[in-house]
Structures are given as C-alpha cells and as structure tokens.
Design an enzyme around this catalytic site. Sequence first.
Site, short mmCIF file in Angstrom:
data_model
loop_
_atom_site.label_atom_id
_atom_site.label_comp_id
_atom_site.label_asym_id
_atom_site.label_seq_id
_atom_site.Cartn_x
_atom_site.Cartn_y
_atom_site.Cartn_z
N LYS A 11 31.72 -0.26 -10.55
CA LYS A 11 31.95 -1.70 -10.72
C LYS A 11 31.65 -2.07 -12.15
CE LYS A 11 27.39 -2.88 -11.08
NZ LYS A 11 26.77 -3.43 -12.31
N GLY A 102 22.12 5.51 -14.51
CA GLY A 102 21.57 4.53 -15.43
C GLY A 102 22.60 3.95 -16.38
N GLY A 104 24.80 1.30 -15.49
CA GLY A 104 25.20 -0.07 -15.18
C GLY A 104 26.52 -0.18 -14.45
N GLY A 108 25.04 4.59 -7.89
CA GLY A 108 24.20 4.83 -6.73
C GLY A 108 24.47 3.85 -5.61
N ASP A 142 23.21 -4.58 -5.29
CA ASP A 142 24.64 -4.39 -5.56
C ASP A 142 25.40 -3.80 -4.37
OD1 ASP A 142 24.29 -5.36 -8.10
OD2 ASP A 142 24.46 -3.42 -9.11
#
Length: 295
Positions: A11, A102, A104, A108, A142
């Site tokens: 995303k 990591g 952004g 995950g 998220d």
Amino acid sequence: MEVLTLPAVAKLNLFLHIVGQRENGYHNLQTLFQFVDFGDSLTFTSKQTADITLSCTEPALESADNLVLKAAQLLRHDAKQLGLLHLAHGVHIHIDKRLPFGGGLGGGSSDAATTLLALRHLWQLPINDDQLAELGLQLGADIPVFVRGHAAFAEGVGEHLQLAEPPCLWYLVVHPGVEISTPSIFKNPELKRDHSPLKWPHWSWETTTNDCEPLVRRLYPEVANALDWLVEYAPSRLTGTGACIFGRFDSETLARAALQRMPAHWTGFVARGLNENPVCQQLRQASTVNLTNQD
C-alpha cells in the site's frame, strides 16, 4: 490437501496527516490508502495435523513474532471460541517475500490480511469482513484496509475507513537501503502532531503532505537524498513512516525511464495504483468456482 497461492500487495499512503495524540500515546491520523500491483506472495497448504507452520524466503522472518503466524493463530482461536471449528485445522504457510521490511509499504500487514482472508476461505468460516477486520485490528492498524479490500480514507489510528477512488496512476517506489522503526518515529518529540483536520473528500496532492517526512529527512539522510533525487522526475513523497518513497507518473513508460536512472545502491520497482486489493478478487473467483463445482 488444498493448496492456495495468493498475493499480498503493498500500500501507499498518498498523504498522512497527524491531527492529534491520545492520552494512551496513540495518534489520531488522516490518511489515504491505495494499493499497488506489486507485493509478496503467500502459499497456504492445508494439513491433516493441527499445527500451524511457517516458512519464508527471508529466514529471519520465520519467527513466532511474524504477523502471519499471529493472524492464523488468532483466527483459529476465535473460530474455536465461537464454535465454528470442530476439527483439527492446520496449515503450512510459505511467504515469498518481495517487499522490504520497515519500508512503510504495509508488507507485514498485507501478509497478515491475506492470511486471514485465505484461512476464512480454506476453513469455510461464516465470518464477515467486519468481523475479520476487527480481528486484524488487534494485530495492526493497517490490517483492516487490506481485509476490506478497497482504497480508503482512514481516520482514528487508521481503523475508521471510508471508500475512496483516487486516480490509478503509475508509481516508482524507491527503497534507499535503510530500515525505519515506526514506533521510533511516532514517539519522537519533534514529530508534527497538530495538522488541521481535512474535510473529506476535499483533497489534492498539492494541499496534502506526509507529516512524518520532515522528521525522517533529518534522521535519515539517505531518505532525504532519495527524495531530492526522485522529485526531479515526478511529484514525490514518503509513504507511511518510510523508508520507502514514491513518485507519481502519468504513464508506465515515464516511471520506468526514471527507474533506469535510479542510483544503483538503491532498490525500486514500478507499479500501478489499484483501488481494489487483488486478493479479494481472487478469493471471490475461487468461491464462485467452488460453488459451481458443488452444483
């Protein structure tokens, strides 16, 4: 034995405003989520035994802390508590990892959401998207947008979603080779936390920003260098708390031309914006096929 392979796409936060902070330390956000057609791939293999196991192309991620394992265990526990699972249901999950950790990009969270959606399908659980999103929220803010499967304007900590239809442009996403901890950014006292609330749906690229970007620029010079490079080719911005940045292009050709000029010590990819998560489309098709076969 059923085997199911599904995407877990990235995303982008097309903008990210921090409009306040709660007493518990969490932040009130306004952000616009859009998916892109690039990401990880997960393969689910049903098992006759009750254990849930995990493998990954990145062995360092094969741990009990992986959100994929946590999502599978949480869904099975919740389904058992509701009396929806009466037999031993095990699964082996393999992650083909392409998204940087990591970065952004929600890698995950997307993996965890694909896991929840896939296991609901494999285990034939009568759990709707709202219930599945609530489960996912326990693991990460998220995850609900990936579960619900549509581009969205988000408020709160990211859980209050309104459907959105941003333009499906082409993006060059660049990872400048550093890893950024989201908690470290949100805990930093220098982070801007007083952005005036935006009145949705009145937004534009020019009137929005990523409030984490000035702080990340100061703390991570390589991210600042990448932003300064990419903005020469297209309007560019940090996604989430970074470290990835993205530039927006009107065509794939222009995006790939910029990728060809990207410094060799960074990594990157070109992707098209999507307003629907493709895993949701694939599972709808799989459900239709199953119903047809039953007929």
